[in-house]
Design a protein around this motif. Structure first.
Motif, mmCIF file in Angstrom:
data_model
loop_
_atom_site.group_PDB
_atom_site.id
_atom_site.type_symbol
_atom_site.label_atom_id
_atom_site.label_comp_id
_atom_site.label_asym_id
_atom_site.label_seq_id
_atom_site.Cartn_x
_atom_site.Cartn_y
_atom_site.Cartn_z
ATOM 1 N N UNK A 69 0.838 -1.205 0.000
ATOM 2 C CA UNK A 69 0.000 0.000 0.000
ATOM 3 C C UNK A 69 0.872 1.254 0.000
ATOM 4 N N UNK A 70 1.958 1.251 0.757
ATOM 5 C CA UNK A 70 2.839 2.420 0.815
ATOM 6 C C UNK A 70 3.498 2.689 -0.533
ATOM 7 N N UNK B 114 -9.531 10.037 -8.035
ATOM 8 C CA UNK B 114 -8.786 10.210 -6.789
ATOM 9 C C UNK B 114 -8.240 11.630 -6.745
ATOM 10 N N UNK B 115 -8.210 12.216 -5.558
ATOM 11 C CA UNK B 115 -7.636 13.556 -5.412
ATOM 12 C C UNK B 115 -6.349 13.540 -4.603
ATOM 13 N N UNK B 116 -6.022 12.382 -4.016
ATOM 14 C CA UNK B 116 -4.765 12.229 -3.275
ATOM 15 C C UNK B 116 -4.459 10.738 -3.150
ATOM 16 N N UNK B 117 -3.192 10.404 -2.903
ATOM 17 C CA UNK B 117 -2.830 8.995 -2.723
ATOM 18 C C UNK B 117 -3.545 8.343 -1.544
ATOM 19 N N UNK B 118 -3.941 9.126 -0.561
ATOM 20 C CA UNK B 118 -4.604 8.582 0.619
ATOM 21 C C UNK B 118 -6.005 8.058 0.295
ATOM 22 N N UNK B 119 -6.567 8.424 -0.849
ATOM 23 C CA UNK B 119 -7.896 7.951 -1.239
ATOM 24 C C UNK B 119 -7.863 6.585 -1.929
ATOM 25 N N UNK B 120 -6.696 5.974 -2.018
ATOM 26 C CA UNK B 120 -6.562 4.654 -2.637
ATOM 27 C C UNK B 120 -7.599 3.702 -2.055
ATOM 28 N N UNK B 121 -8.344 3.037 -2.937
ATOM 29 C CA UNK B 121 -9.301 2.020 -2.513
ATOM 30 C C UNK B 121 -8.545 0.695 -2.439
ATOM 31 N N UNK B 122 -8.388 0.133 -1.252
ATOM 32 C CA UNK B 122 -7.573 -1.076 -1.100
ATOM 33 C C UNK B 122 -8.157 -2.266 -1.871
ATOM 34 N N UNK B 123 -7.268 -2.990 -2.495
ATOM 35 C CA UNK B 123 -7.623 -4.213 -3.215
ATOM 36 C C UNK B 123 -6.316 -4.916 -3.560
ATOM 37 N N UNK C 119 2.517 14.723 -11.999
ATOM 38 C CA UNK C 119 2.855 14.819 -13.417
ATOM 39 C C UNK C 119 1.665 14.810 -14.377
ATOM 40 N N UNK C 120 0.502 14.364 -13.923
ATOM 41 C CA UNK C 120 -0.612 14.186 -14.851
ATOM 42 C C UNK C 120 -1.878 14.887 -14.363
ATOM 43 N N UNK C 121 -2.806 15.086 -15.287
ATOM 44 C CA UNK C 121 -4.014 15.864 -15.034
ATOM 45 C C UNK C 121 -4.967 15.220 -14.044
ATOM 46 N N UNK C 122 -5.251 13.929 -14.234
ATOM 47 C CA UNK C 122 -6.253 13.258 -13.394
ATOM 48 C C UNK C 122 -5.908 11.779 -13.268
ATOM 49 N N UNK C 123 -6.205 11.231 -12.077
ATOM 50 C CA UNK C 123 -6.003 9.811 -11.794
ATOM 51 C C UNK C 123 -7.343 9.235 -11.367
ATOM 52 N N UNK C 124 -7.757 8.158 -12.039
ATOM 53 C CA UNK C 124 -8.981 7.452 -11.666
ATOM 54 C C UNK C 124 -8.613 6.030 -11.284
ATOM 55 N N UNK D 114 3.066 5.879 -3.204
ATOM 56 C CA UNK D 114 4.213 6.612 -3.761
ATOM 57 C C UNK D 114 4.072 6.729 -5.275
ATOM 58 N N UNK D 115 3.637 5.668 -5.931
ATOM 59 C CA UNK D 115 3.388 5.699 -7.373
ATOM 60 C C UNK D 115 2.296 6.722 -7.681
ATOM 61 N N UNK D 116 1.206 6.668 -6.921
ATOM 62 C CA UNK D 116 0.115 7.624 -7.124
ATOM 63 C C UNK D 116 0.609 9.059 -6.946
#
Length: 127
Positions: free
Chosen positions: A16-17, A49-58, A29-34, A21-23
């Motif tokens: 997860x960490x 997603x608006x931050x790496x902390x919003x990662x949905x675990x899977x 560097x990029x406009x939007x991450x989904x 870091x990848x996110x």
């Protein structure tokens, strides 16, 4: 439609960490991450997603990295050492390659057309 893809091999398995870091790199560097919402019941629905902390675990994660009118899919599995990407070909650096550049811990990037090397990675249990 023809796609262009790459496989990045990392020195260490994804946690997860390390995924956060990848996110973070992508957010810088990029406009939007989904992220594709995990679970079969969600289908192929995504959430922005608006931050790496919003990662949905899977265990199996899919992201759409968007830059302007272009996007690339990125696929990774927690506990594995690769990220696979796919996107549209481009005369310059395709986004499916650009999303892998500058990521910490990448030891190798393999073009999807390099069947010999991809077979080796699969045989070694990395894919």
């Amino acid at each position: 439609m023809i796609s262009r893809g790459y496989v990045a091999v990392f020195a260490e398995p994804h946690t997860d960490a390390s995924i956060r870091t990848i996110l973070q790199s992508w957010f810088e560097r990029f406009t939007r991450i989904e992220q594709v919402i995990p679970g079969a019941q969600a289908g192929n629905s995504t959430v922005t997603l608006t931050s790496p902390q919003e990662l949905l675990p899977s265990d199996h994660l899919q992201f759409r990295v968007i830059q302007g009118d272009d996007f690339s899919w990125a696929y990774l599995t927690r506990g594995r050492r690769v990220i696979e990407t796919s996107g549209l070909p481009n005369e310059k650096i395709p986004l499916s390659l650009d999303v892998l550049l500058e990521l910490t811990g990448v030891t190798e990037v393999v073009d999807q057309s390099d069947d010999r090397r991809l077979d080796e990675l699969e045989r070694d249990g990395l894919m």
